[in-house]
Every structure is written in structure tokens, then in C-alpha cells.
Design a protein around this motif. Structure first.
Motif, mmCIF file in Angstrom:
data_model
loop_
_atom_site.group_PDB
_atom_site.id
_atom_site.type_symbol
_atom_site.label_atom_id
_atom_site.label_comp_id
_atom_site.label_asym_id
_atom_site.label_seq_id
_atom_site.Cartn_x
_atom_site.Cartn_y
_atom_site.Cartn_z
ATOM 1 N N ARG A 178 -22.818 0.865 34.658
ATOM 2 C CA ARG A 178 -21.975 1.503 34.450
ATOM 3 C C ARG A 178 -22.767 2.180 32.729
ATOM 4 N NH1 ARG A 178 -15.891 0.482 34.371
ATOM 5 N NH2 ARG A 178 -16.124 0.114 36.660
ATOM 6 N N LEU A 179 -22.432 3.409 32.987
ATOM 7 C CA LEU A 179 -23.041 4.148 31.797
ATOM 8 C C LEU A 179 -23.009 4.618 30.807
ATOM 9 C CD1 LEU A 179 -25.071 6.417 34.807
ATOM 10 C CD2 LEU A 179 -25.679 3.955 34.299
ATOM 11 N N VAL A 180 -23.711 4.575 29.358
ATOM 12 C CA VAL A 180 -23.465 5.096 28.539
ATOM 13 C C VAL A 180 -25.044 5.702 28.359
ATOM 14 C CG1 VAL A 180 -23.876 4.976 25.435
ATOM 15 C CG2 VAL A 180 -22.694 3.430 27.935
ATOM 16 N N VAL A 181 -24.715 7.594 28.640
ATOM 17 C CA VAL A 181 -25.377 8.168 28.425
ATOM 18 C C VAL A 181 -25.755 9.604 27.084
ATOM 19 C CG1 VAL A 181 -25.785 11.104 29.550
ATOM 20 C CG2 VAL A 181 -25.414 9.484 30.947
ATOM 21 N N LEU A 231 -19.651 16.657 35.335
ATOM 22 C CA LEU A 231 -19.475 14.645 35.890
ATOM 23 C C LEU A 231 -17.865 15.055 35.999
ATOM 24 C CD1 LEU A 231 -21.155 12.539 33.740
ATOM 25 C CD2 LEU A 231 -22.055 13.743 35.637
ATOM 26 N N ASN A 232 -16.924 15.574 35.938
ATOM 27 C CA ASN A 232 -15.657 15.519 36.418
ATOM 28 C C ASN A 232 -15.762 16.397 37.581
ATOM 29 O OD1 ASN A 232 -14.437 14.103 34.457
ATOM 30 N ND2 ASN A 232 -14.446 15.786 33.117
ATOM 31 N N ARG A 233 -16.565 17.713 38.158
ATOM 32 C CA ARG A 233 -16.096 18.326 38.925
ATOM 33 C C ARG A 233 -16.701 18.070 40.163
ATOM 34 N NH1 ARG A 233 -20.846 23.070 38.587
ATOM 35 N NH2 ARG A 233 -22.236 21.543 39.461
ATOM 36 N N GLU A 234 -17.999 16.571 40.038
ATOM 37 C CA GLU A 234 -18.222 16.300 40.708
ATOM 38 C C GLU A 234 -17.834 14.565 41.174
ATOM 39 O OE1 GLU A 234 -21.387 16.843 42.321
ATOM 40 O OE2 GLU A 234 -21.096 18.942 41.133
ATOM 41 N N ASN A 235 -16.389 14.550 40.813
ATOM 42 C CA ASN A 235 -15.792 13.245 40.470
ATOM 43 C C ASN A 235 -16.180 11.897 40.581
ATOM 44 O OD1 ASN A 235 -13.609 14.704 42.681
ATOM 45 N ND2 ASN A 235 -14.902 14.664 44.433
ATOM 46 N N ILE A 236 -17.007 12.107 39.211
ATOM 47 C CA ILE A 236 -17.167 11.725 38.533
ATOM 48 C C ILE A 236 -16.702 10.818 36.968
ATOM 49 C CG2 ILE A 236 -19.423 10.048 37.441
ATOM 50 C CD1 ILE A 236 -20.948 11.813 39.121
ATOM 51 N N SER A 237 -16.068 9.957 36.722
ATOM 52 C CA SER A 237 -15.177 10.275 35.425
ATOM 53 C C SER A 237 -15.740 9.971 34.883
ATOM 54 C CB SER A 237 -14.157 9.171 35.682
ATOM 55 O OG SER A 237 -14.557 7.401 35.590
ATOM 56 N N SER A 238 -15.050 10.199 32.906
ATOM 57 C CA SER A 238 -16.324 10.285 32.331
ATOM 58 C C SER A 238 -15.211 10.569 30.789
ATOM 59 C CB SER A 238 -17.634 11.563 32.697
ATOM 60 O OG SER A 238 -16.493 12.985 32.085
ATOM 61 N N VAL A 298 -17.012 1.944 23.107
ATOM 62 C CA VAL A 298 -17.414 2.165 24.157
ATOM 63 C C VAL A 298 -17.222 1.161 25.732
ATOM 64 C CG1 VAL A 298 -19.736 2.362 25.035
ATOM 65 C CG2 VAL A 298 -19.394 3.596 22.880
ATOM 66 N N LEU A 299 -17.578 0.283 25.290
ATOM 67 C CA LEU A 299 -16.574 -0.463 25.674
ATOM 68 C C LEU A 299 -15.499 -0.754 26.135
ATOM 69 C CD1 LEU A 299 -18.381 -4.038 23.334
ATOM 70 C CD2 LEU A 299 -19.287 -3.172 25.937
ATOM 71 N N GLU A 300 -14.129 -0.220 25.197
ATOM 72 C CA GLU A 300 -13.566 -0.002 25.827
ATOM 73 C C GLU A 300 -13.391 1.186 26.903
ATOM 74 O OE1 GLU A 300 -10.393 -1.131 22.001
ATOM 75 O OE2 GLU A 300 -10.806 0.910 22.549
ATOM 76 N N GLN A 301 -14.147 2.180 26.978
ATOM 77 C CA GLN A 301 -14.111 3.492 27.571
ATOM 78 C C GLN A 301 -14.787 2.542 28.824
ATOM 79 O OE1 GLN A 301 -12.623 6.404 27.708
ATOM 80 N NE2 GLN A 301 -11.199 5.763 26.226
ATOM 81 N N VAL A 338 -19.675 7.062 29.950
ATOM 82 C CA VAL A 338 -19.371 7.126 28.790
ATOM 83 C C VAL A 338 -20.422 8.110 28.005
ATOM 84 C CG1 VAL A 338 -18.536 6.101 26.220
ATOM 85 C CG2 VAL A 338 -17.680 5.701 27.965
ATOM 86 N N ILE A 339 -20.480 9.306 27.971
ATOM 87 C CA ILE A 339 -21.311 10.130 26.802
ATOM 88 C C ILE A 339 -21.397 10.373 25.568
ATOM 89 C CG2 ILE A 339 -22.497 12.377 27.291
ATOM 90 C CD1 ILE A 339 -20.633 13.187 29.445
ATOM 91 N N VAL A 340 -22.564 10.446 24.982
ATOM 92 C CA VAL A 340 -22.249 10.025 23.897
ATOM 93 C C VAL A 340 -23.359 10.534 22.969
ATOM 94 C CG1 VAL A 340 -22.687 8.528 21.113
ATOM 95 C CG2 VAL A 340 -21.989 6.997 23.922
ATOM 96 N N THR A 341 -22.268 11.139 22.055
ATOM 97 C CA THR A 341 -23.714 12.536 21.484
ATOM 98 C C THR A 341 -24.804 11.937 19.891
ATOM 99 O OG1 THR A 341 -22.086 12.208 19.206
ATOM 100 C CG2 THR A 341 -21.266 13.891 20.753
ATOM 101 N N GLY A 342 -25.981 11.708 20.510
ATOM 102 C CA GLY A 342 -27.057 11.643 19.615
ATOM 103 C C GLY A 342 -27.391 12.079 18.308
#
Length: 407
Positions: free
Chosen positions: A35-38, A90-97, A126-129, A136-140
Motif C-alpha cells: 500500500r503506497l503513501v506518495v 492515477l484515477n484515469r489509470e484505474n488506480i484508486s487514490s 492516512v491509515l484510514e485511507q 494516499v498522496i500527501v503534500t510534502g
């Protein structure tokens, strides 16, 4: 749940081609069961529409009178644009985010606008998402202070966000994606035979980052070191594994090779000024030492490369601070001897402590190139020499060759 944190910098998001590489890295790690956090930075570099430096130029062009609190509010927009754009792709690529700001991801900071420090991370959302989404994409580069204001973490803040979030989530790894293949033995723009390092210890890369290597921010490394989380520095534009940053015992099969490598890399900081204050005419030498450094501190002048002896003090400041440093010293009746246009060259390696002959090799390499050493200092993992900036390139190349780092 296996969690991996990926951080993508501005160049990784600046063009459609670069963003395709980003999506491929995300797809690969999802296929590996993570599971990815980006964590994302603002897109591009100075001149690009949404880059942080472009936003700063916007302020300068509007009078430059924005208060730090409001400036942080503006600068936080760059990462929000990147995160929203990546989520759409990502949504366009059918990767839920889903997208979370630094505040929503749980970053609590102090109120030092423009260079805030992280006080705590509560990554509940983050964990819930992650239970609901692939990514889950997080603004750095940003968080929230106690009164609810946006704050930014200063230069390199997205690296810091990534490693801090990795530690809070107990992630297996943090991957820092950039525009180079990993951490190199020297700056390839100067040293042509600089090569990629496969493994670097936390202490080594932290010293390299502090001494001028710009691949990863030292604050990010310090957080990773404290939590023991491995970090990989990788290229967005290749499938290379890059450079692994971890404790030496984490290198497993290559541990012997790491222990046998005395010197890891050569780094530099240029545009510095050497200042000497002689104590020979002072009745109270200890008072002079205190007066010099207290004066620097009171005037917010950062000092480095410090030598304190009974005969006086020697230290460096950045060239842009040198006139102010001289002025305030003279106001206190001191007579500094000033040498502008210097460079600090650092020889860094986890294996140099207690090894005879390292300094001899440094002096030999520089003497052969007729490079004068103006000052030197050392620690467990680093030996520094100060040289004239005109000699810096020759010094870097000579030391890289002397320690056979290009092999």
C-alpha cells in the motif's frame, strides 16, 4: 499491511513523460504487494508555473512585503496542485487514490513560518485511507501549527515529510525519487569519473548532505536514522535500485565491502569567507572568544569550520554574510583578518576513524596539485580542508583520484 513511502520531487512531476515514469513506479510497487503513501513536491523548478521559486518570484514582483504566515499559505499551494494532478492521473489509470494535505496527514509543527519543525505526526487519516485506497498522496513540505495555520518546512522539506511519515507509519522503506540514479562519490559536473554508490550509511550520507551534496536533505536523513527506517535514493527515469541508505549491519551480504571502504565520497561547499580574530593583543582571551561568537549569534550569522585556540579564533561564514560579519566585529573593537572566495572540501567515510594515513593522503593529493590548505578539521567520519575557491575543482578531482573512488 505492508506500507511503502515514495517521494517524488519537482522534476519527477514537471512533464507528461516524467509523470508516466512516476505512474510506472507506483504500478510496480502495487504489484509487489505494497500500500503506497506518495509524498509530492511542487512541480518543476524556477520558471515553471507552479514551482516554489516561481511562487516566491510572484511575491517579489508584488512588492515583496508578504508576511511569513501568508507566504506559507501561498507556498503550500504548489504541493496541493501536484497532489491533485497526480491523483487525477492515477484515477484515469484505474488506480484508486486520495489526497491529504500535510495537516490532514497529521503533521503538527511549531510556528516558525518558512522553516517549521515537526513536533508530532498523527497519521490516523492516512491509515484510514490506506484501508480504502491503493495510494494516499500527501503534500510534502508542509504541516499545521497549534492555531491551525499552514506552515512550510523549509528547503528539502518534502524529503523530511517523506522520512518522517515513513517513521510514523512504520513503513518498510522510503524511496526518494530524483533526477539522478542515486548517491554519487562526487559531483559529476566536476568529477567526470564519479560513480554511483550502492550502499551508504546514515552517518555518511548525513555528512555528505551537510557538506554540500544536494541529493537528499540532512534533516530527512536524521529522522530516518533515529527511526532506523531504510531509505533508497533512486532515479525517476530508470528501474535502477539506486542507493540504499541504512545502518551498516543492514547491508547484509555486502557488509564486508562497506567495512573495507575507508572513504565514501567527496563533497564541497563554495562561496565561503574565512575570518580570523587574533587574541594576541587581548588581556582576556576567553572573553574575546565569547565576544566573537556571541556577536555572530546576535546578528543571525551562521558560522562553520570553527577553530578556537589560545591565540585566537578562526571560522567561516558564507560570502553573502562576510561584510556584515566584519562590520559588527569592528563595531566591538575587533580587527578581523578576512579571506573571501574560499571553498570547504570534505572527505567523508565511515571507515576513516582511527585509520592512520588518511590525512597524509589528503595533504599529498593537494600538494601534488599545488593546492594550499588554509584550514583543516576532522570528526569521526569527515575531514574538512579549506582551500581557495579557484583551487576547488583541482582539489576535488585530486582527492577523488587519490582515494580511488572512481574504481
Amino acid at each position: 499491511m505492508r506500507i511503502l513511502v515514495q517521494k517524488f520531487g519537482g522534476t519527477s512531476l514537471s512533464t507528461p513523460e516524467a509523470r508516466d515514469y512516476v505512474i510506472s513506479h507506483i504500478r510496480r510497487e502495487l504489484a509487489n504487494g505494497f500500500r503506497l503513501v506518495v509524498v509530492v513536491s511542487a512541480m518543476g523548478r524556477k520558471g515553471d508555473p507552479y514551482a516554489t521559486d516561481t511562487l516566491l518570484d510572484l511575491i517579489a514582483g508584488s512588492g515583496g512585503s508578504l508576511e511569513p504566515r501568508e507566504q506559507d499559505l501561498l507556498l503550500a499551494c504548489g504541493e496541493m496542485i501536484s497532489a491533485s494532478m497526480l491523483s487525477s492521473l492515477l484515477n484515469r489509470e484505474n488506480i484508486s487514490s486520495s489526497v491529504l494535505t500535510g495537516a490532514q496527514a497529521g503533521f503538527r509543527t511549531d510556528s516558525h513560518y518558512g522553516n517549521a519543525r515537526i513536533l508530532d505526526i498523527v497519521p490516523t487519516r492516512v491509515l484510514e485511507q490506506l484501508e480504502q485506497k491503493d495510494v494516499v498522496i500527501v503534500t510534502g513540505f508542509q504541516g499545521q501549527n497549534q492555531i491551525g495555520d499552514f506552515t512550510t518546512l523549509g528547503r528539502g522539506g518534502s524529503d523530511t515529510s517523506a522520512t518522517a511519515l515513513g517513521a510514523a507509519l512504520h513503513a518498510e522503506m522510503v524511496d526518494i525519487y530524483t533526477d539522478v540514479n542515486g548517491i554519487l562519490t562526487a559531483d559529476p559536473r566536476i568529477v567526470e569519473d564519479a560513480r554511483q554508490l550502492d550502499y551508504v550509511s546514515y552517518a555518511e550520507i548525513c555528512n555528505m548532505a551537510h557538506q554540500g551534496a544536494k541529493v537528499i536533505h540532512p534533516r530527512a536523513v536524521e529522522i530516518a536514522m533515529q527511526s532506523g527506517i531504510p531509505v533508497r535514493v533512486r532515479s525517476t527515469f530508470s528501474e535502477s535500485e539506486g542507493t540504499l541508505v541504512a545502518n551498516p549491519e543492514g547491508f547484509k551480504d555486502v557488509q564486508l565491502g562497506i567495512l573495507d571502504r575507508y572513504v565514501t565520497g567527496i563533497a564541497y561547499v563554495n562561496n565561503v569567507t574565512q575570518i580570523k580574530v587574533d587574541a594576541s593583543g587581548s588581556n582576556n582571551k576567553e572573553s574575546l572568544q565569547l565576544q566573537v561568537f556571541k556577536t555572530m549569534a546576535e546578528n543571525s550569522i551562521s558560522v562553520d569550520f570553527i577553530n578556537v585556540t589560545p591565540s585566537g579564533v578562526v571560522y567561516t561564514v558564507f560570502d553573502h554574510d562576510s561584510d556584515k560579519a566584519v562590520q559588527v566585529l569592528e563595531q566591538h573593537g575587533l580587527k578581523p583578518d578576512v579571506l573571501t572566495g574560499c571553498a570547504k572540501v570534505s572527505v567523508i567515510g565511515g571507515g576513516i576513524n582511527g585509520v592512520p594515513g588518511i590525512m597524509a593522503k589528503i595533504v599529498e593529493a593537494l600538494t601534488e596539485q599545488k593546492v594550499q590548505i588554509l584550514q583543516s578539521a576532522d570528526s569521526n567520519t569527515t575531514i574538512w580542508v579549506l582551500v581557495n575557491q579557484d583551487d576547488m575543482v583541482a582539489a576535488l578531482r585530486a582527492l577523488h583520484t587519490k582515494f580511488e573512488l572512481g574504481r
